[in-house]
Each structure stands twice: as C-alpha cells, then as structure tokens.
Scaffold this active site. Sequence first.
Site, PDB file in Angstrom:
ATOM      1  N   GLU A   1      -1.150   5.496   8.021  1.00 35.78           N
ATOM      2  CA  GLU A   1      -2.573   5.826   7.888  1.00 35.78           C
ATOM      3  C   GLU A   1      -2.759   7.284   7.489  1.00 35.78           C
ATOM      4  O   GLU A   1      -3.660   7.618   6.711  1.00 35.78           O
ATOM      5  CB  GLU A   1      -3.313   5.524   9.190  1.00 35.78           C
ATOM      6  CG  GLU A   1      -3.171   4.089   9.692  1.00 35.78           C
ATOM      7  CD  GLU A   1      -3.450   3.024   8.636  1.00 35.78           C
ATOM      8  OE1 GLU A   1      -4.255   3.284   7.713  1.00 35.78           O
ATOM      9  OE2 GLU A   1      -2.856   1.937   8.714  1.00 35.78           O
ATOM     10  N   GLU A  59      -1.819   0.966  -1.272  1.00 33.97           N
ATOM     11  CA  GLU A  59      -0.950   0.599  -0.154  1.00 33.97           C
ATOM     12  C   GLU A  59       0.540   0.772  -0.444  1.00 33.97           C
ATOM     13  O   GLU A  59       1.302   1.171   0.429  1.00 33.97           O
ATOM     14  CB  GLU A  59      -1.243  -0.845   0.281  1.00 33.97           C
ATOM     15  CG  GLU A  59      -2.665  -1.064   0.771  1.00 33.97           C
ATOM     16  CD  GLU A  59      -3.007  -0.276   2.020  1.00 33.97           C
ATOM     17  OE1 GLU A  59      -2.090   0.324   2.617  1.00 33.97           O
ATOM     18  OE2 GLU A  59      -4.189  -0.257   2.404  1.00 33.97           O
ATOM     19  N   TYR A 118       2.163  -3.879  -0.386  1.00 37.44           N
ATOM     20  CA  TYR A 118       2.793  -2.842   0.430  1.00 37.44           C
ATOM     21  C   TYR A 118       4.281  -2.681   0.093  1.00 37.44           C
ATOM     22  O   TYR A 118       4.730  -1.617  -0.335  1.00 37.44           O
ATOM     23  CB  TYR A 118       2.656  -3.187   1.921  1.00 37.44           C
ATOM     24  CG  TYR A 118       1.263  -3.116   2.480  1.00 37.44           C
ATOM     25  CD1 TYR A 118       0.860  -2.046   3.280  1.00 37.44           C
ATOM     26  CD2 TYR A 118       0.341  -4.131   2.252  1.00 37.44           C
ATOM     27  CE1 TYR A 118      -0.407  -1.988   3.830  1.00 37.44           C
ATOM     28  CE2 TYR A 118      -0.936  -4.076   2.787  1.00 37.44           C
ATOM     29  CZ  TYR A 118      -1.311  -3.004   3.570  1.00 37.44           C
ATOM     30  OH  TYR A 118      -2.572  -2.952   4.096  1.00 37.44           O
ATOM     31  N   LYS A 175      -2.523  -9.507  11.708  1.00 35.26           N
ATOM     32  CA  LYS A 175      -1.091  -9.572  11.386  1.00 35.26           C
ATOM     33  C   LYS A 175      -0.345 -10.463  12.362  1.00 35.26           C
ATOM     34  O   LYS A 175       0.640 -11.114  12.005  1.00 35.26           O
ATOM     35  CB  LYS A 175      -0.508  -8.163  11.415  1.00 35.26           C
ATOM     36  CG  LYS A 175       1.004  -8.097  11.245  1.00 35.26           C
ATOM     37  CD  LYS A 175       1.517  -6.678  11.390  1.00 35.26           C
ATOM     38  CE  LYS A 175       3.038  -6.626  11.274  1.00 35.26           C
ATOM     39  NZ  LYS A 175       3.560  -5.244  11.406  1.00 35.26           N
TER      40      LYS A 175
END
Length: 642
Positions: free
Chosen positions: A332, A354, A418, A595
């Site tokens: 983050e 990402e 990602y 998730k």
Amino acid sequence: MRLSCSAALLAFALTACSTSDGPADEHLVAPILTSAEAQDEYTWARPTEARVTHVSLDLALDFAAQQVGGTATLDIVAADDAREIVLDSNGLQVSAVTDGAGEPLKFTLGENADGSEKGEPFTITFAEDSGAVTAPEQIVVTYKSAPGAEALQWLSPEQTAGKKHPFLFSQGQAILNRSWIPTQDSPGIRQSWDARIAAPAALGVVMSGIRRGDAESGPDGTKIYTFEMEHSVPPYLISIAAGDIAFAQLGPRTGVWAEPSVLEAAKEELGDTEAMIDAAESIYGDYRWGRYDMIVLPPSFPYGGMENPVMTFLTPTFIAGDRSNTGLVAHELAHSWSGNLVTYASWRDGWLNEGVTSYIENRITEKVFGELRAEQEYALSYAALVGMIEQEGENSPVTAMRTPPGTSPFDTASEAIYDKGTVFLRTVESIVGREKFDPWLRNWFDSHAFQPATSEMFLADMRENLLKGDKALEDKLMLDEWVYGTGLPGNALKPDPKAFAAVDAAVAAYADSRDLTAIEAEWPKWSAAEQRRFLERLPEELSPSELAGLDTTLGLSGTRNAEVQFLWLDAALRNRYQPVVPQAEEFLTRVGRNKFVSPLYAQLMAQDEWGQAIARALYARTRGGYHSMTRGSVDRIVGWTE
C-alpha cells in the site's frame, strides 16, 4: 478557482498546461488523455467537453438513516462550445443544482440504459438555446446518498471490536464512489478536493486528506472535521472512515488509527513503516504526500488494504503478532508512487497500478527485511501466476496484463494484474540491470507525477529512455508479449530455487511418507512465507487422520496468521474434514476480506451436498455483515437470491 488551464486548452485536453519540458508540476491541472487506450467505458463523463477539477464536500453523517448528505461544490472547466457537463451517479438523491452564485441549473438523472454497473448519467445543463454561453466556474449539488450506497458500509456497534459505537467506512475502487459523491468518477479525470464532515460527537473521523485543525463543536451534538487533498487524485481515492478510533504515533510522519482495543497490537505490527518509507525513497524519490498514516478497520473491510493517500485502509487480518504479513503495508505504501502518483487512465490497465506496485513492494521488502524474504515472496507470487495460467489456460484473455476488448477488466485474474506485472518488471530488471532500471523507473514517476497514464505510454517511455533504440535488447525483453499477450512469456525470470529448497524437500518427503516427524521441529522456525509454501504444496487428497495430524502437530487451528489459517481451512474443506467446519464458520463470520471469503465459499460449494449445505446456511447468517463487493462475489458463488 484552483485552475492553471484555460477553458480553451481544455477543449483539446491534450496537455497538462505546463510550460516546461521537465517533471510535471503537481499543482497544475492534470491532462485528459485522448488515446484509444485511455478511454474509460465505465464513466458517463465527457471530460474533453467539460471536466471537474476540484470537489468541495460539506456533508453530515446520518447513522440512523445510513446516508451522507449535504453539498458538493465542483470547480469545472469547459470548452467554449460546451453546453452541459455529465457526471456519474449511482443512486444519488439530488434535490438541487445551482451555479456558484446560487442560480438554479437544470439537471437530469438518467437511466442506466445498458444495464451495466456504471450507474446513471447525471447531466447538468448550462444553456438550452443556440446562443453564446459561458459555463459556470462552479456547480453546487445538494444531495444525499441512497441507503445501501455501494461504497459505504455502515456497521452496528455489535459489528465492531468495542461494541459501543457504530462505524462507517468507504471503499471507492473501482467505480463505487459515484454512489456517495457526485463527480466524474473515472481514474483518468484527476481532481483535488476538500471536505467538511459533521459526525456524532462520540466518533472520530479520518479521510484520505490532511486534517486541517482540531475538530470543532457543531450543532445537535456533532463535531466538525475538515480535510484537504491539495494534489489531484483519481476520484476513487477519496475515502472516509468514522468510528470509535484512537491514534498512535509510529514515526516522524507515520501513525496508525484503530479501535482502542486493537490499537496496541496494530502499533506493534506496524513498527517498520518509517523504515519502509526510507527504503522506497532511496530508490524512487521523495514521498510527496506529507504524512503516511493508516487505519485498521473492522474485519468486514473487503480488501487487504486500500492505498488511499495519507490514510491507507487496512484489514485487521494482517496482524499476526510477528510482522510476517507487513508486505501488505509495503504494497500500500508503494502505491504512493505507482497508482496514486501516476495512475492508469483506464481500468483495462490494472497492472500499471498493481503490477508495478507489487514489484516496488518486493524491492522495499528486500531493503527492510532482506533478500531471502523478498525472494521467497517473489517465489510465492510466481507460483500463484503459474497456477492461475494452468487453471485458466494460456490463451485465456483473463491472463493478459492489459485486459483486451471483449473481457471486463473487473473479470481479469488478479494474478495477471499483480503477479504477472511483478514478474514482468523483475524480468526486465534482470536483463537490463538495476543500475539502469532503477533510474529509469524513478524518472517515469517524476515525469508523470500526478497524471494519468496508459500501457502504451509506459512502453513508449521504456523504449525511448531505457532501451534507447537497442533492437537486440527490445527483442530480448518481449515487451508487447508481456503487456498485451496471454500466458507467460518464455523469458520470465524464475525464482531462485534455493529460496524454498528446504521447504520443498520437506513437503515432497511428506507427500511420500505422510510422516511429520522431521517437520515438527522445523515448523516453528519457518517464516510465514515458508509455512504458506508448505501448505500450498500439500497433496490434494488428505485423509481425516492425516489432516488431524497436521493440525495437532503444526498447531494450525491456533495460528494467529490469517494467511496460514486460510490455507489450512482450504485444504481441510477440500477434503471434507468435518472437525474443521466450526473453525471455518467462525472465520467466515468474523472475517470479511474477500481474498479469503470467496475462495472458502467456492471450496465449500465444490463439495457437493456436504459443502453446499454448510455454505448456504452459513451465508444466510453472515451475508449482512459483508461489504457489498464481497457480497456480490459470494452471491454468484452460492447462487444467492433475495
């Protein structure tokens, strides 16, 4: 007005109104990109005709009605021939629209004609005749969010750790902020903002802006909080949280907010934050946002973290007691350069936020925690990518980094956004060398600071400033295949097999013998990454006695690490291990992080009548406590109907 561009320049929307060739001035209005790759099909806005440059909110939080309401004053700039501006709405209850002088303006809230999730066009008319018209410099919208606004989750006191006060938090990404803020809700239309928030006096309020002064007493037992974000940001990064929260300082520019009973554990877990900022700055340049604070939200928060500027939102599931999950914080924080400083213009370029961020996360991890941990986390990422491609098929469009036409960017596999982005940049770095790659990436952030970008721009900059016409190097890097192609290119940098050599040998031995004797002594010494690797590579089929042995010997039911606990629950449910059901039910009742939640429900639903009965009964009890994003995902998994 907070403008440095003329309306005439906006009509073409091709420049940032800068007069120099150097790095972009962060205080100037960001450009509107007009290339095909920059087009955002998830907004009704037409920003090359008229655009929002600043949002000023004056809102009250109504916990009883579960609504926010008040005014949004929008600074706008329009082309000379513009006769209207189109905003985004999703259920907004608009009562009036005026110009800055208070003169009424006509408006319409249209219908969502194509049935998509992008909501309704909110059109405000400047003039209806064909004569000359001067667009107002400001528009004032008086409105309320609808009850059940998708971006907002209102929690009862019982859903919080303290059990005394309600809680509110927002989650704007991807296209949910239009349910509580009337603006042009697109990542390519950057806006600065400020806010004045009235909340019940017992609650604290934080936002993704710098707080200006102390809270002041307001009417009817409220407190008034004032915030400002002077930099232009994509609208999805405007966020709010309100509840019984306290603050702990971590370092000169870092701190954490949390419910009082969670604060001490959160402070301890986040003790490396200042070192992470120092590490990132040493590679990518100054942290440009002032403070870096975080708030640990109640467990229903649907993500691991959300990179809201100056106030990262975090799930409490990252707290493990040993800082083993703080890669989440590094991620983050890395968004402060990749995603927040330079932002994709279109949701189809998800990797540009990402994937680049995940790469930077790994570099921060290496500097703060060492090469072994960084290489282990890279190996986990690489394995997740390979597993996804094997499952989806190497030709599947959901494996492409830039989502191709015909596929929703919100359906692209997260591993393609990602992990594939991480592997791509690690591959480029390994070929060109850090001594060249690091300065190039830093320059990318400097020269595109506070602006939108596309994959096309990223690759063009790489070719011009990193490859510099080297055709042989271009062929070796396979840039277009990485960004636009599916599957895994053949030049992908594989992780060092030594990173998990001992663990891989142990899991292979266990698969052959089902004997835990050798592993029992090593398990407590293994890092969380090593424990995750072992659980991820367990045999698919395990007997009840083998599962009982794993639990008893390794203490899996008692782990404080949510990542490890999730893998244990997934393996046990995959094998219909009845003793784990109460633990799974407790976990899914307490945790709202998608998730973990969606895969566990999917695992239950894959187990025929046994698992489906558990999943449907449990979801009927827990659904109301999940965020709308998590509900939407699990609704599809379990076939939920109202």
